[in-house]
Design a protein around this motif. Structure first.
Motif, PDB file in Angstrom:
ATOM      1  N   GLY A  12       0.828  -1.169  -0.007  1.00 57.16           N
ATOM      2  CA  GLY A  12      -0.124   0.191  -0.009  1.00 57.16           C
ATOM      3  C   GLY A  12       0.832   1.109  -0.060  1.00 57.16           C
ATOM      4  O   GLY A  12       0.296   2.377  -0.529  1.00 57.16           O
ATOM      5  N   SER A  13       2.087   1.106   0.323  1.00 58.40           N
ATOM      6  CA  SER A  13       2.955   2.417   0.759  1.00 58.40           C
ATOM      7  C   SER A  13       3.848   2.737  -0.488  1.00 58.40           C
ATOM      8  O   SER A  13       3.936   3.582  -1.048  1.00 58.40           O
ATOM      9  N   SER A  14       4.633   1.696  -0.718  1.00 58.69           N
ATOM     10  CA  SER A  14       5.751   1.713  -1.715  1.00 58.69           C
ATOM     11  C   SER A  14       5.492   0.892  -2.968  1.00 58.69           C
ATOM     12  O   SER A  14       6.628   1.039  -3.756  1.00 58.69           O
ATOM     13  N   HIS A  15       4.415   0.354  -3.260  1.00 58.75           N
ATOM     14  CA  HIS A  15       4.264  -0.170  -4.409  1.00 58.75           C
ATOM     15  C   HIS A  15       5.403  -1.219  -4.791  1.00 58.75           C
ATOM     16  O   HIS A  15       5.993  -1.352  -5.780  1.00 58.75           O
ATOM     17  N   THR A  16       5.498  -2.226  -3.926  1.00 57.32           N
ATOM     18  CA  THR A  16       6.466  -3.208  -4.317  1.00 57.32           C
ATOM     19  C   THR A  16       5.892  -4.469  -4.102  1.00 57.32           C
ATOM     20  O   THR A  16       4.668  -4.775  -3.369  1.00 57.32           O
ATOM     21  N   ALA A  17       6.354  -5.587  -4.718  1.00 53.16           N
ATOM     22  CA  ALA A  17       5.633  -6.790  -4.971  1.00 53.16           C
ATOM     23  C   ALA A  17       6.911  -8.044  -4.820  1.00 53.16           C
ATOM     24  O   ALA A  17       7.996  -7.722  -5.152  1.00 53.16           O
ATOM     25  N   LEU A  18       6.425  -9.098  -3.884  1.00 53.90           N
ATOM     26  CA  LEU A  18       7.167 -10.235  -3.911  1.00 53.90           C
ATOM     27  C   LEU A  18       7.284 -11.303  -5.106  1.00 53.90           C
ATOM     28  O   LEU A  18       5.969 -11.669  -5.223  1.00 53.90           O
TER      29      LEU A  18
ATOM     30  N   LEU B 274      13.143 -12.048  -3.713  1.00 50.94           N
ATOM     31  CA  LEU B 274      13.327 -11.142  -4.994  1.00 50.94           C
ATOM     32  C   LEU B 274      11.967 -10.414  -4.886  1.00 50.94           C
ATOM     33  O   LEU B 274      10.805 -10.734  -4.767  1.00 50.94           O
ATOM     34  N   LEU B 275      12.220  -9.065  -5.114  1.00 52.13           N
ATOM     35  CA  LEU B 275      11.261  -7.932  -5.038  1.00 52.13           C
ATOM     36  C   LEU B 275      11.157  -7.128  -6.275  1.00 52.13           C
ATOM     37  O   LEU B 275      12.219  -7.007  -6.800  1.00 52.13           O
ATOM     38  N   CYS B 276      10.047  -6.603  -6.650  1.00 53.15           N
ATOM     39  CA  CYS B 276      10.010  -5.813  -7.853  1.00 53.15           C
ATOM     40  C   CYS B 276       9.335  -4.611  -7.512  1.00 53.15           C
ATOM     41  O   CYS B 276       8.426  -4.577  -6.608  1.00 53.15           O
ATOM     42  N   ARG B 277       9.376  -3.502  -8.482  1.00 51.60           N
ATOM     43  CA  ARG B 277       8.664  -2.334  -7.977  1.00 51.60           C
ATOM     44  C   ARG B 277       7.206  -2.370  -8.856  1.00 51.60           C
ATOM     45  O   ARG B 277       7.262  -3.054  -9.816  1.00 51.60           O
ATOM     46  N   MET B 278       6.447  -1.933  -8.305  1.00 54.35           N
ATOM     47  CA  MET B 278       4.920  -1.630  -9.176  1.00 54.35           C
ATOM     48  C   MET B 278       4.643  -0.196  -9.347  1.00 54.35           C
ATOM     49  O   MET B 278       4.844   0.620  -8.739  1.00 54.35           O
ATOM     50  N   THR B 279       3.608  -0.250 -10.439  1.00 43.81           N
ATOM     51  CA  THR B 279       3.367   1.174 -10.479  1.00 43.81           C
ATOM     52  C   THR B 279       1.952   1.297  -9.281  1.00 43.81           C
ATOM     53  O   THR B 279       1.540   0.412  -8.806  1.00 43.81           O
ATOM     54  N   PRO B 280       1.469   2.552  -9.699  1.00 47.43           N
ATOM     55  CA  PRO B 280       0.388   2.859  -8.598  1.00 47.43           C
ATOM     56  C   PRO B 280      -0.921   1.911  -8.830  1.00 47.43           C
ATOM     57  O   PRO B 280      -1.787   1.612  -8.032  1.00 47.43           O
ATOM     58  N   LEU B 281      -1.141   1.297 -10.201  1.00 42.97           N
ATOM     59  CA  LEU B 281      -2.195   0.359 -10.243  1.00 42.97           C
ATOM     60  C   LEU B 281      -1.853  -1.134 -10.047  1.00 42.97           C
ATOM     61  O   LEU B 281      -2.422  -1.871 -10.695  1.00 42.97           O
ATOM     62  N   ASN B 282      -0.434  -1.067  -9.226  1.00 42.71           N
ATOM     63  CA  ASN B 282      -0.113  -2.525  -8.891  1.00 42.71           C
ATOM     64  C   ASN B 282       0.155  -3.506 -10.356  1.00 42.71           C
ATOM     65  O   ASN B 282      -0.078  -4.603 -10.446  1.00 42.71           O
ATOM     66  N   VAL B 283       0.887  -2.796 -11.257  1.00 42.97           N
ATOM     67  CA  VAL B 283       1.305  -3.387 -12.162  1.00 42.97           C
ATOM     68  C   VAL B 283       3.140  -3.535 -12.373  1.00 42.97           C
ATOM     69  O   VAL B 283       3.555  -2.570 -12.286  1.00 42.97           O
ATOM     70  N   PRO B 284       3.566  -4.494 -12.681  1.00 48.36           N
ATOM     71  CA  PRO B 284       5.030  -4.611 -12.274  1.00 48.36           C
ATOM     72  C   PRO B 284       5.718  -4.114 -13.391  1.00 48.36           C
ATOM     73  O   PRO B 284       5.397  -3.934 -14.560  1.00 48.36           O
TER      74      PRO B 284
ATOM     75  N   HIS C 275      14.077  -1.720 -10.844  1.00 52.83           N
ATOM     76  CA  HIS C 275      12.870  -2.443 -11.304  1.00 52.83           C
ATOM     77  C   HIS C 275      12.974  -3.467  -9.981  1.00 52.83           C
ATOM     78  O   HIS C 275      11.639  -3.859 -10.051  1.00 52.83           O
ATOM     79  N   TRP C 276      13.808  -4.252  -9.858  1.00 49.40           N
ATOM     80  CA  TRP C 276      13.988  -5.190  -8.804  1.00 49.40           C
ATOM     81  C   TRP C 276      15.037  -5.369  -7.883  1.00 49.40           C
ATOM     82  O   TRP C 276      16.091  -4.712  -8.323  1.00 49.40           O
ATOM     83  N   TRP C 277      15.007  -5.875  -6.879  1.00 48.61           N
ATOM     84  CA  TRP C 277      16.417  -6.053  -5.988  1.00 48.61           C
ATOM     85  C   TRP C 277      16.170  -7.367  -5.206  1.00 48.61           C
ATOM     86  O   TRP C 277      14.985  -8.062  -5.081  1.00 48.61           O
ATOM     87  N   LEU C 278      17.067  -7.478  -4.224  1.00 50.33           N
ATOM     88  CA  LEU C 278      17.030  -8.670  -3.245  1.00 50.33           C
ATOM     89  C   LEU C 278      17.074  -8.195  -1.906  1.00 50.33           C
ATOM     90  O   LEU C 278      17.469  -7.068  -1.602  1.00 50.33           O
ATOM     91  N   GLU C 279      16.244  -9.028  -0.958  1.00 55.29           N
ATOM     92  CA  GLU C 279      16.193  -8.946   0.287  1.00 55.29           C
ATOM     93  C   GLU C 279      16.459  -9.978   1.146  1.00 55.29           C
ATOM     94  O   GLU C 279      16.099 -11.075   0.619  1.00 55.29           O
ATOM     95  N   ALA C 280      17.301  -9.831   2.157  1.00 54.56           N
ATOM     96  CA  ALA C 280      17.425 -10.883   3.350  1.00 54.56           C
ATOM     97  C   ALA C 280      16.354 -10.941   4.505  1.00 54.56           C
ATOM     98  O   ALA C 280      16.017 -11.924   4.974  1.00 54.56           O
ATOM     99  N   GLU C 281      15.980  -9.520   4.730  1.00 56.69           N
ATOM    100  CA  GLU C 281      15.126  -9.173   5.753  1.00 56.69           C
ATOM    101  C   GLU C 281      14.027  -8.448   5.195  1.00 56.69           C
ATOM    102  O   GLU C 281      14.344  -7.438   4.355  1.00 56.69           O
TER     103      GLU C 281
END
Length: 757
Positions: free
Chosen positions: A339-345, A440-450, A509-515
């Protein structure tokens, strides 16, 4: 760009239908069509094109558009031509594959084969150095010529450039010039060569700092020194002729530096090595476990996995698709940040084997899930295993898979498979990091489109895989290397191993997270060790070890401690022939294991190929059992082998030797041998009868009429054909009288009167 667009038999989906001329369907479906297309891009929105379809107009024809789309989707499938000044000319780009499936495994490999991987110290795209040198000022050009001890009086700029290039192609001259460099300059040149020979301006500064080669002012002095000796060149735009594969896509680089291929080949720069002794035990970890595989072992394992997959049913609820996905997998929205930063797993894409498929496969073969995923990927890429279709949800393998993987052309097949795997875009190694807790996470548009475009992750992973393989191609052969030191060198050389393209975007567009919520930044060594380090270790312990390129030494916890490059690496990466042992046919007579039900188990190994070949010819393959190939003898399989001219002498000899070594006199092996001898004794036996009476009709309708109007049924002994029957000897006169009363005169042939035919 030049390519061939091939279309399978059927209605041409790219052809335009016209009202004036309607092509008959039988002419279209007679044979596959092939169109030769050439497209020259002259600007962002302009081009010149020609196609064998002879379609004219301002717009591209459909075949030219298909070639452009192929280039955009898979640029690695195209190989540029070498300039006329090069020693050899590269082949034309790889033709676009057809939609029809190959009939044999060898055809599948030829249809999917890709260009050779770059050898040690080789730049994939070799620029024309003469054209580059001509653009340099005449004074600087004369200074470079003096460095190579060349005469400059009375020579034009073009003549000086040609003389310098000829001198650069002499390794001894280049090495002599390189010895005049200072130590930081030599180290910078070596780092640039190991980095692929092509770097961006920002990457160059970072590389200089990570290797601690001096202050920023010293960097400028080193660059000027290398430029003054023609060991390093600065370019303002990387077109297709100047771009090297290791440097990334040309449209992402504006200003950069490259080391010519001639310089890299002459200097022979190798990866620095920290030695490791696998026989020396550690105080806390004990003696390391060394894992080495025989050359070409992967081919036997691939055959075992393929036979286990043959006939396996894909359930409707299985997430594994019937065809590879053309669009990126829809990511799962992360509940904490959506809801805040528009990211997706990102979830596992459908192109990877599902857990249900791997679980069913593990019941048949004793391989780790990681190897099973890798084997399925390679088998699908090569076309040896065919994906299930909607009408028949079963996996199928090509009939000559065993001949391909274990036959006489093993070296050539392994080379083709390795090139195919190396160049193919895939996300397998990237998503394998999830097993280590990396998300692996990616950025989404405000309309939740990757924001991820189709194939972006696969291209990133393929680039990282090729970069690491190119670096290992410059490592010494047969010497144990400490993995910790090697990984630190990889970080200094190329920290953006997995996210090279992302650094040019304002927001990745995408990045890695361990936490959760903590992005791993590859430029920080601690974050790099939590993701990229695991990627490198998994690639070395996994695919590169399975291909036979390297042996590994592991700790008791399974952590990679060291590795060494093998003779297979010298062969696959440097095209140096590999000496292989020829299997001894006489040393393998006791290999088969006969089960109680009469089926036979054989180890999947090239050493036992002579016996496996016998069973491939004479028996029916029924999958695997106990991680071995399983065969069953049936009358149909044996009859087909005999009809093809195969001799059963060698097969019976193998079984007799097996019975002689068996502790049970009347065991399964003896029963199988007796059954095969009985079948072979009765197969094809002919009996010749003389003195018989035969009635023959001209066709089946006349035979039916005879049966209905005469007493023929009472005298028939055997029917040889619908129009020929054997009858009793006393039937001749009675049948002849019945036919004469009906006004018909049969033709009677008497052997006693006329002799034998």
């Amino acid at each position: 760009m030049l390519g061939i667009v091939e279309l399978p038999p059927g209605i041409d989906p790219l052809a335009r239908a016209t009202d004036e001329q309607d092509v008959p369907l039988q002419d279209i479906t007679a044979a596959p069509r092939s169109y030769t297309v050439e497209v020259e891009l002259t600007g962002a929105t302009s081009w010149h094109s020609s196609c064998s379809c002879d379609e004219s107009g301002e717009l591209l024809c459909a075949h030219g558009a298909a070639l452009l789309y192929r280039w955009l989707a898979q640029p690695a499938g195209f190989e540029p031509r070498i300039q006329p000044s090069a020693a050899q000319e590269k082949p034309v780009p790889r033709p676009s594959p057809t939609a029809s499936r190959p009939s044999t495994a060898r055809e599948a490999l030829k249809a999917e084969s890709l260009p050779n991987p770059p050898a040690n110290n080789a730049v994939r795209y070799s620029p024309d150095l003469v054209n580059i040198l001509v653009q340099i000022g005449l004074g600087e050009l004369r200074g470079i010529a003096r460095e190579y001890n060349l005469a400059t009086n009375g020579l034009s700029r073009q003549q000086l450039a040609e003389q310098i290039v000829r001198a650069m192609k002499q390794p001894d001259v280049v090495r002599k010039v390189a010895t005049t460099l200072e130590k930081p300059q030599r180290q910078l040149l070596a780092a640039l060569s190991l980095a692929g020979g092509l770097v961006h301006d920002d990457d160059l500064r970072g590389l200089f700092e990570r290797f601690s080669l001096g202050q920023p002012a010293q960097l400028q002095r080193a660059l000027l020194a290398l430029q003054g000796k023609a060991l390093l060149f600065r370019v303002n735009s990387f077109n297709a002729d100047l771009l090297a594969r290791n440097g990334g896509p040309g449209d992402l680089l504006d200003i950069g530096w490259f080391v010519p291929a001639e310089i890299r080949a002459a200097l022979r720069v190798f990866v620095p090595v920290t030695s490791f002794d696998p026989e020396q035990p550690d105080e806390h970890k004990g003696l390391p476990r060394v894992q080495d595989l025989p050359p070409l072992r992967i081919l036997a394992d691939l055959l075992l996995v393929a036979r286990a997959l043959d006939g396996m049913r894909i359930e409707p609820e299985d997430a594994w698709p019937a065809a590879p996905a053309s669009e990126p997998e829809q990511p799962v929205i992360h509940p904490n940040t959506a809801g805040s930063s528009h990211t997706a797993l990102l979830s596992q894409p459908k192109e990877l084997a599902s857990p249900a498929l791997l679980e069913a496969l593990k019941k048949k073969v004793s391989f780790a899930p990681s190897f099973l995923r890798f084997a399925i990927q390679v088998l699908l890429l090569a076309g040896i295993v065919q994906r299930p279709e909607r009408e028949a949800p079963f996996l199928r393998i090509l009939p000559d898979a065993a001949q391909l993987l274990l036959g006489s052309n093993q070296a050539e097949v392994l080379s083709d498979l390795f090139k195919l795997w190396l160049q193919s875009p895939s996300v397998a190694e990237l998503f394998a990091l999830q097993e280590d807790g990396i998300r692996l996470l990616c950025r989404m548009t405000p309309l939740n489109v990757p924001l991820l475009r189709a194939g972006e992750l696969a291209e990133e992973n393929a680039d990282a895989r090729r970069t690491l393989v190119d670096l290992l191609a410059q490592a010494p052969i047969g010497q144990w290397m400490q993995f910790t030191a090697f990984s630190r060198f990889v970080y200094r050389l190329n920290p953006l191993l997995l996210q090279r393209r992302q650094r040019l975007l304002p927001a990745p567009h995408w990045w890695l997270e361990a936490e959760t919520g903590k992005v791993l930044k590859p430029l920080h060594l601690g974050d790099w060790q939590r993701a990229e380090l695991l990627y490198v270790a998994r690639l070395i312990m996994g695919p590169l070890h399975w291909w036979g390129l390297c042996d590994v030494a592991l700790s008791s916890q399974g952590r990679l401690l060291a590795f060494r490059m093998t003779a297979v690496a010298r062969w696959l990466l440097h095209n140096i022939p590999l000496d292989l042992e020829i299997p001894d046919e006489e040393a393998t007579p006791d290999t088969p294991e006969v089960l109680e039900n009469g089926q036979v188990l054989l180890p999947s190994s090239a050493r036992y190929w002579p016996i496996i070949q016998l069973f491939e010819q004479c028996a029916e393959a029924t999958g695997v059992a106990r991680s071995q190939l399983r065969y069953r003898f049936t009358p149909q399989a044996l009859s087909q082998a005999l009809s093809q001219g195969y001799q059963m002498t060698r097969l019976l000899e193998v079984l007799r030797q097996l019975v002689a070594r068996s502790p049970q006199e009347e065991g399964p092996a003896a029963q199988l041998l007796a059954r095969l001898e009985r079948w072979l004794a009765g197969y094809g036996r002919a009996r010749i009868y003389t003195g018989v009476t035969i009635v023959e009709a001209i066709d089946t309708s006349v035979m039916r009429e005879l049966t209905a109007t005469t007493s023929l049924d009472e005298y028939v002994i055997r029917s040889l054909h619908p129009t020929i029957v054997v009858v009793k000897p006393d039937a001749t006169e009675r049948l002849s009288d019945e036919l004469k009363r009906r006004g018909q005169s049969p033709l009677i042939y008497n052997e006693d009167l006329y002799g034998s035919e």
